[in-house]
Design a protein around this motif. Structure first.
Motif, PDB file in Angstrom:
ATOM      1  N   LYS A  13      13.308   6.339  -2.326  1.00  8.55           N
ATOM      2  CA  LYS A  13      12.253   7.293  -2.020  1.00  8.55           C
ATOM      3  C   LYS A  13      11.700   7.885  -3.309  1.00  8.55           C
ATOM      4  N   TYR A  14      12.633   8.343  -4.113  1.00  7.41           N
ATOM      5  CA  TYR A  14      12.257   8.985  -5.376  1.00  7.41           C
ATOM      6  C   TYR A  14      11.453   8.022  -6.243  1.00  7.41           C
ATOM      7  N   LEU A  15      11.960   6.800  -6.344  1.00  2.00           N
ATOM      8  CA  LEU A  15      11.273   5.839  -7.199  1.00  2.00           C
ATOM      9  C   LEU A  15       9.915   5.470  -6.627  1.00  2.00           C
ATOM     10  N   GLY A  16       9.835   5.421  -5.300  1.00  2.00           N
ATOM     11  CA  GLY A  16       8.543   5.130  -4.675  1.00  2.00           C
ATOM     12  C   GLY A  16       7.520   6.196  -5.043  1.00  2.00           C
ATOM     13  N   LEU A  17       7.932   7.437  -4.943  1.00  3.72           N
ATOM     14  CA  LEU A  17       7.030   8.530  -5.312  1.00  3.72           C
ATOM     15  C   LEU A  17       6.645   8.439  -6.787  1.00  3.72           C
ATOM     16  N   ASN A  18       7.652   8.095  -7.568  1.00  2.00           N
ATOM     17  CA  ASN A  18       7.443   7.937  -8.994  1.00  2.00           C
ATOM     18  C   ASN A  18       6.369   6.899  -9.288  1.00  2.00           C
ATOM     19  N   ALA A  19       6.526   5.755  -8.643  1.00  2.33           N
ATOM     20  CA  ALA A  19       5.563   4.679  -8.862  1.00  2.33           C
ATOM     21  C   ALA A  19       4.175   5.107  -8.383  1.00  2.33           C
ATOM     22  N   LEU A  20       4.165   5.808  -7.290  1.00  2.00           N
ATOM     23  CA  LEU A  20       2.886   6.259  -6.735  1.00  2.00           C
ATOM     24  C   LEU A  20       2.176   7.200  -7.713  1.00  2.00           C
ATOM     25  N   SER A  21       2.946   8.021  -8.376  1.00  2.00           N
ATOM     26  CA  SER A  21       2.283   8.946  -9.292  1.00  2.00           C
ATOM     27  C   SER A  21       1.787   8.213 -10.535  1.00  2.00           C
ATOM     28  N   ILE A  22       2.365   7.054 -10.830  1.00  2.00           N
ATOM     29  CA  ILE A  22       1.805   6.277 -11.944  1.00  2.00           C
ATOM     30  C   ILE A  22       0.477   5.657 -11.523  1.00  2.00           C
ATOM     31  N   VAL A  23       0.435   5.227 -10.281  1.00  2.00           N
ATOM     32  CA  VAL A  23      -0.758   4.520  -9.823  1.00  2.00           C
ATOM     33  C   VAL A  23      -1.883   5.498  -9.484  1.00  2.00           C
ATOM     34  N   ALA A  24      -1.538   6.738  -9.249  1.00  2.00           N
ATOM     35  CA  ALA A  24      -2.521   7.706  -8.738  1.00  2.00           C
ATOM     36  C   ALA A  24      -3.812   7.818  -9.555  1.00  2.00           C
ATOM     37  N   PRO A  25      -3.719   7.957 -10.869  1.00  2.00           N
ATOM     38  CA  PRO A  25      -4.970   8.178 -11.609  1.00  2.00           C
ATOM     39  C   PRO A  25      -5.993   7.067 -11.417  1.00  2.00           C
ATOM     40  N   LYS A  26      -5.522   5.847 -11.289  1.00  2.00           N
ATOM     41  CA  LYS A  26      -6.476   4.742 -11.203  1.00  2.00           C
ATOM     42  C   LYS A  26      -6.802   4.338  -9.774  1.00  2.00           C
ATOM     43  N   HIS A  27      -5.823   4.434  -8.932  1.00  2.00           N
ATOM     44  CA  HIS A  27      -6.046   3.989  -7.547  1.00  2.00           C
ATOM     45  C   HIS A  27      -5.636   5.095  -6.595  1.00  2.00           C
ATOM     46  N   LEU A  28      -6.479   6.054  -6.464  1.00  2.00           N
ATOM     47  CA  LEU A  28      -6.105   7.189  -5.634  1.00  2.00           C
ATOM     48  C   LEU A  28      -5.931   6.792  -4.177  1.00  2.00           C
ATOM     49  N   TRP A  29      -6.609   5.730  -3.800  1.00  2.00           N
ATOM     50  CA  TRP A  29      -6.484   5.302  -2.403  1.00  2.00           C
ATOM     51  C   TRP A  29      -5.029   5.041  -2.035  1.00  2.00           C
ATOM     52  N   ALA A  30      -4.277   4.557  -3.013  1.00  2.00           N
ATOM     53  CA  ALA A  30      -2.870   4.260  -2.734  1.00  2.00           C
ATOM     54  C   ALA A  30      -2.141   5.526  -2.301  1.00  2.00           C
ATOM     55  N   VAL A  31      -2.465   6.623  -2.959  1.00  2.00           N
ATOM     56  CA  VAL A  31      -1.817   7.881  -2.604  1.00  2.00           C
ATOM     57  C   VAL A  31      -2.332   8.370  -1.251  1.00  2.00           C
ATOM     58  N   LEU A  32      -3.647   8.291  -1.093  1.00  2.00           N
ATOM     59  CA  LEU A  32      -4.229   8.788   0.150  1.00  2.00           C
ATOM     60  C   LEU A  32      -3.708   8.007   1.346  1.00  2.00           C
ATOM     61  N   GLU A  33      -3.499   6.719   1.138  1.00  2.00           N
ATOM     62  CA  GLU A  33      -2.967   5.895   2.205  1.00  2.00           C
ATOM     63  C   GLU A  33      -1.595   6.404   2.659  1.00  2.00           C
TER      64      GLU A  33
END
Lengths: 978, 145
Positions: free
Chosen positions: A314-334
């Motif tokens: 879970k933690y690592l998933g969130l971690n990865a998501l925060s790396i991707v956030a600046p460029k692909h916000l859709w990933a977070v919104l999804e």
């Protein structure tokens, strides 16, 4: 004789390590006592001539040193002796002790070179070789590395795998300490990449992974080798390291990305190992984020991680998501729901990570909803996390001058709400923002006053010391903008309620000063009202004139609600527009006044509020509440109480009297007291605005002004009295700093430090008395006027027109900058995040670091690097290029030299580069405010009041960034093909 | 890279430390105190990663022992957990001297041997060397007597 006996006794009855440990766990005399006894024993035993006794003692000492942190540097020489023992069991203890306790500064290191050489070249016992290697990997110094490089070089091609892999790992330390070793060893190291033995490959890959992470650029030529391993290897450990290497290389060479994206996705799809899968995901999101397909796949995998029960995943998933956030916000919104759900996870790390993500999602479209959700979470959370949430709301919303806040009324009431949350400890920040907003955003003041009133009026809040700062801001706002208040008398009561004695003196002083302002306002309104009823004017026009007096110089600002497009032509005050906007507000506030047409509206509740009785009652109330404080020991309080009480005394008689002759005395305006009141009211309703930092420089210092001598005298005369009140002054300057704009902190604070802080209160006193001599040149004085006024603003008025104009100018600039911001449609968050980078260094992207670091090496290499490097830096890049070109045919031929150089870079670099980078970043951060300031100044000089400041500022920021981008986008990467 | 390895028990007593980066004796005890505090205070069922001074600490509890390794920010947490597990299995198989096993497992802060069997063999070989040496020593001891 005696000594030999004792040594024999020692040998026979010596405690072994095992005995020591058992004893330690069963001891009854206390651990430290037991250990010190044991240490005494060890000190005796270690001097023994018997090698067995000696090594045993050393073993015990190592144990105590490693687990109980006892210094064992004193035994260094004994360690060397035991190391050189011919018996393996002793040697082992000696080496272990050495690797535990030796540091670069251990003097006996000089003695062990030969011993190490002997052990490294021992042909019979590979374990002795391995001992030496292990030890060296910890303690090797530059000298040791230099002297032993030939031996290590030989071991790199040892036929014994066991030895060779250790030698390979040791190379890492050798390169770091002695970069010249690269020339000798690098070729062999690279050859080992081709080894058929998985252990060897694993070790080499580990070394390259470390080297690459420090300086990716130098290892680009090895990409073909790495690629082969990435595709062929079946070993997960190796693959993970390979991915790490490529994550770095790809950033330097986009063409590489194309090649590896497929194999990486392949691994991601196929592998069963979570660690490898996660590494693939991380590589994709951090380095291959331009490849849509790969990112999509990675996001699918991230989602799997997020939904897993294992908290690690879970933690690592969130971690990865925060790396991707600046460029692909859709990933977070999804994954919005999941992310928000984990806000209430039991693990603080997971909560924090998901908070970060939630904040990344914030844009001006959803900021209201997200803040609502977050505040609800904050209410439920433990104090620590609650404050983390509040802190991140505050910092996110205030980013780039409240960029994402469109509705300031909402934001201000949110601030009020946040202050009331039980665990809230963000007092300082909320205070700053309240005042900052108050200064910057004119339209929000009525709402601010309302929020402030709600806070002030609640006696329960006075018991929470975290809120004091907020309350002081509320008090100041209520006093300063009292004309927006619906019931000023209520404010006086709130400001003087008995529980205010819980406040610290500095804040209480602000309360009293605010009460003073409110009182003046009430009296003035009362007089106006009477005057106008008497002269049968519509009372409201007078009041609204009062209320809108402030708007006068700034023209259309108050009209922004109605007509944001008004600009220069609105310079002439238009009361109708302003009145209408007020009307809207007062309707919103549910004022009990009925408004039928736009002509008659003031925020003041009712016509009858300023009655004679009310005035007299409140004068009495003030006298009653403040009477006891005339004996206060705090200078600030005393001063303000005296001011207020004397003022009341001055006017009371006449006010009372005036009632008696109410009917006949029509020219009450000519009474002495009403003159005073009028004067004071004018002074208090003078607009206070932020001051440009350059304002001070532009005020010429009058000739013959000698500041220092005088102050020195003062200090000498009464050096010790003024200490307590300095607190309140620092408070003032803090606020000032905020008010001017968060972008100029450094310069600012430096300036503030200049006056000797101990003398501040006296200084203020002095200035007040001799204002004439000070005002035009002392900027801090102006500061002090902001909040709370330390001297009579009226005085300042007369001599300080110059500064005053400036104040207004800058204020306008600030506001006009604000307005297009509010009006223009906002871009999507991704761009927003890009905007933020130069301002907030909150989340430094490690990849940027290494990227620009590496680029700088190439571009700026010559100036910093020459110092220690023996090679000629100017031919460095050319030789490197040559090497890379040749590499295609023969990877390991020229490579040796060119990487040798690069290696050197790497090793003397990590620290210097990092620091350089940091200072660079600082420069950049400095640069933009600097430019802004210049520009502001320019604008000021040209008297351009409504310039498209915001726009221009944006441009400067870009301008400041552009060269940087150019730098980072044009690394000289030679042609090379995979 | 791995900066250090710490083993401690539930009471916070340290059982093994190994430092791959340079820390002075004072820093070492400070680091240990700080980290054991953080780690012991974390309940079960939480994740095994702690961000600490710009580094990451990966820890795992086996029975009464906490194994912690400190790694760089961009290192792989799951891989580190695997290394810990790897080590624990080794200890399980061969419980005599944890240090020497660790020496075979990690060198210069990098994993260097991923085969458990090899480590066991190597450590056993070195032990037999120590054994012979001990026998010789005791023989000598007998002679002295």
């Amino acid at each position: 004789m005696a000594s030999t006996t004792s040594s024999i006794m020692d040998t026979l009855f010596q405690r072994t390590l095992e005995d020591l440990i058992k004893g330690l766990r069963l001891q009854i005399i206390g651990e430290s006592a037991f250990i010190s006894k044991a240490l005494d024993e060890i000190r005796r035993e270690i001097k023994s001539t018997d090698s067995h006794t000696k090594s045993n003692a050393l073993q015990k000492l190592s144990y105590l040193s490693s687990l109980h942190h006892f210094d064992m540097s004193w035994a260094a020489f004994h360690v060397v002796e035991v190391m050189s023992s011919s018996r393996f069991s002793h040697k082992k203890i000696g080496y272990h002790a050495a690797s535990l306790s030796f540091s670069d500064s251990t003097p006996v290191l000089l003695l062990i070179t030969n011993q190490l050489r002997k052990d490294l070249t021992n042909p019979n016992n590979e374990f002795e070789v391995s001992l030496a290697l292990e030890c060296l990997s910890r303690i090797a110094t530059t000298d040791l590395c230099r002297d032993l490089t030939p031996e290590i070089f030989t071991l790199l091609s040892s036929t014994k795998i066991f030895v060779r892999k250790k030698a390979i790992a040791l190379v890492l330390r050798v390169f770091e300490k002695y970069p010249d070793a690269v020339k000798v060893c690098f070729k062999r190291l690279v050859e080992n990449l081709d080894s058929t033995d998985p252990h060897i490959v694993s070790a080499v890959v580990g070394v390259f992974c470390e080297l690459t992470s420090n300086d990716p650029k130098s290892y680009l030529p090895l990409a073909p080798e790495f690629y082969r391993i990435l595709v062929d290897s079946k070993n997960n450990w190796v693959l993970i390291k390979m991915l790490k290497i490529f994550a770095k290389l790809v950033l330097l060479e986009p063409r590489l990305a194309k090649r590896i994206v497929e194999p990486v996705c392949e691994h991601m799809r196929r592998t069963g190992a979570k660690s490898l899968m996660f590494e693939c995901v991380r590589t994709v999101v951090s380095s291959l984020s331009d490849y849509e397909e790969a990112v999509k796949l990675a996001v699918v995998k991230i989602r799997e991680l997020l939904l897993d029960d294992d908290p690690n995943l879970k933690y690592l998933g969130l971690n990865a998501l925060s790396i991707v956030a600046p460029k692909h916000l859709w990933a977070v919104l999804e994954n919005k729901e999941v992310v928000i759900k984990w806000l209430s996870d039991e693990d603080p790390n997971i909560k924090r990570e998901s908070l970060r993500l939630v904040m990344a999602m914030v844009s001006e479209n959803n900021v209201v909803e997200i803040c609502r959700v977050l505040v609800n979470y904050a209410l439920k959370s433990d104090p620590e996390f609650c404050n983390e949430i509040l802190g991140s709301i505050l910092s996110t919303c205030s980013r780039n001058l409240y960029e994402i806040v469109n509705d300031f009324d909402w934001y201000v009431s949110l601030l009020g709400e946040m202050s009331r949350i039980l665990h809230c400890q963000q007092g300082d920040e909320i205070e700053n923002q309240l005042i900052d907003i108050c200064m910057r955003v004119r339209d929000v003041r009525p709402e601010l006053v309302r929020v402030g009133r709600d806070l002030l009026i609640d006696p329960a809040l006075l018991s929470n010391h975290f809120l004091y700062r907020i309350l002081s801001a509320a008090a100041w706002v209520s006093g300063e903008y009292v004309e927006f208040s619906r019931n000023p008398f209520e404010l006086i009561e709130a400001l003087l309620q008995p529980r205010t004695n819980l406040l610290p003196p500095s804040i209480r002083a602000i309360y009293i000063q605010s009460a003073f302002k409110v009182l003046i306002f009430c009296l003035h309104s009362y007089l106006l009202q009477r005057e106008s009823t008497a002269s049968s004017y519509p009372d409201t026009s007078a009041l609204s004139e009062l209320a809108s007096k402030r708007e006068m110089p700034e023209g259309s600002d108050s009209a922004t609600f109605k007509a944001p497009s008004h600009s220069e032509q609105d310079e002439v005050f238009n009361p109708r527009v302003s009145n209408q906007s007020f009307e809207e507000l007062s309707v919103g506030n549910g004022g009990d006044r009925t408004i039928s047409h736009g002509q008659t509206s003031t925020p003041v509740t009712s016509e009858n509020s300023f009655t004679y009785e009310a005035v007299v009652n409140h004068l009495n109330l003030i006298e009653l509440a403040l009477g006891p404080l005339t004996g206060s020991h705090d200078v600030e309080i005393l001063e303000r109480v005296r001011n207020l009480l004397c003022f009341i005394e001055l006017i009371k008689g006449e006010v009372l009297e005036s009632l008696v002759q109410k009917e006949e005395n029509l020219n009450s305006a000519e009474m002495k007291s009403s003159k005073i009141i009028k004067l004071m009211s004018d002074a208090f309703s003078e607009e206070l605005g932020p001051v440009s930092v350059s304002a001070q420089e532009r005020v010429p210092i009058p000739e013959g002004l000698v500041l220092k001598e005088n102050l020195n005298d003062l200090e000498m005369i009464c050096g010790d009295i003024q200490l307590p009140s300095s607190i309140s002054f620092s408070l003032v300057s803090n606020h000032y700093e905020e008010g001017v704009g968060a972008s100029l902190p450094d310069l600012q604070s430096k300036e503030e430090l200049e006056p000797p802080s101990e003398a501040t209160s006296l200084l203020a006193e002095h200035r007040k008395r001799h204002g004439l001599y000070y005002l035009s040149s002392e900027k801090n004085d102006i500061v002090a006027n902001d909040y709370p006024p330390a001297n009579d603003p009226k005085l300042r008025d007369n001599q300080n027109n110059d500064t005053e104009d400036l104040v207004k100018l800058t204020e306008q600039l600030l506001v006009s900058k604000k307005r297009p911001n509010q009006a223009k449609p906002r871009p999507v968050v991704v761009k927003l995040d890009g905007d933020v980078v130069p301002v907030s260094a909150k989340r430094p992207g490690p990849k940027d670091d290494s990227l620009s670091g590496a680029v700088q090496e190439v571009l700026l290499g010559s100036d910093t690097r020459t110092s220690t490097s023996r090679s000629n830096p100017s031919d460095k890049s050319s030789s490197k290029r040559k090497g890379k070109e040749k590499l295609i045919t023969d990877p390991s031929f020229e490579l040796n030299d060119n990487l040798g150089d690069a290696e050197k870079l790497d090793h003397e670099n990590p620290s210097s580069r990092r620091s350089k980078h940091r200072t660079h970043g600082k420069e950049r951060r400095h640069k933009s405010p600097g430019k802004i300031r210049e520009e502001r100044e320019e604008n000021g000089q040209k008297e351009k009041k409504k310039s498209s400041h915001r726009h221009a500022r944006h441009k400067t920021r870009q301008r400041a960034d552009v060269p940087l981008n150019v730098v980072s986008e044009t690394p000289v990467i030679p042609d090379f093909l995979l | 890279m791995i900066h250090f390895v710490i083993l401690n028990n539930r009471q916070g007593k340290v059982r093994l430390t190994k430092w791959y980066s340079t820390y002075s004796q004072k820093e070492r005890s400070k680091v240990i105190r700080e980290l054991t505090g953080i780690i012991l205070s974390r309940g079960p069922k939480l994740c095994n990663f702690v961000e600490w001074r710009g580094l990451k600490v990966v820890y795992k509890r086996y029975a009464g022992l906490y194994f912690s390794m400190c790694i760089d920010q961009d290192d792989n947490e799951l891989e580190t957990l695997d290394i810990i597990h790897h080590y624990v299995e080794m200890l399980d198989r061969y419980f005599l001297n944890a240090y020497y096993i660790l020496d075979e497992l990690l060198l210069a802060g990098e994993l260097q041997e991923s085969s458990r069997r090899t480590i066991a063999r190597l450590v056993a070989a070195q032990d037999s060397l120590v054994e012979t040496a001990r026998e010789q020593a005791s023989l000598l001891g007998d002679l002295v007597k």
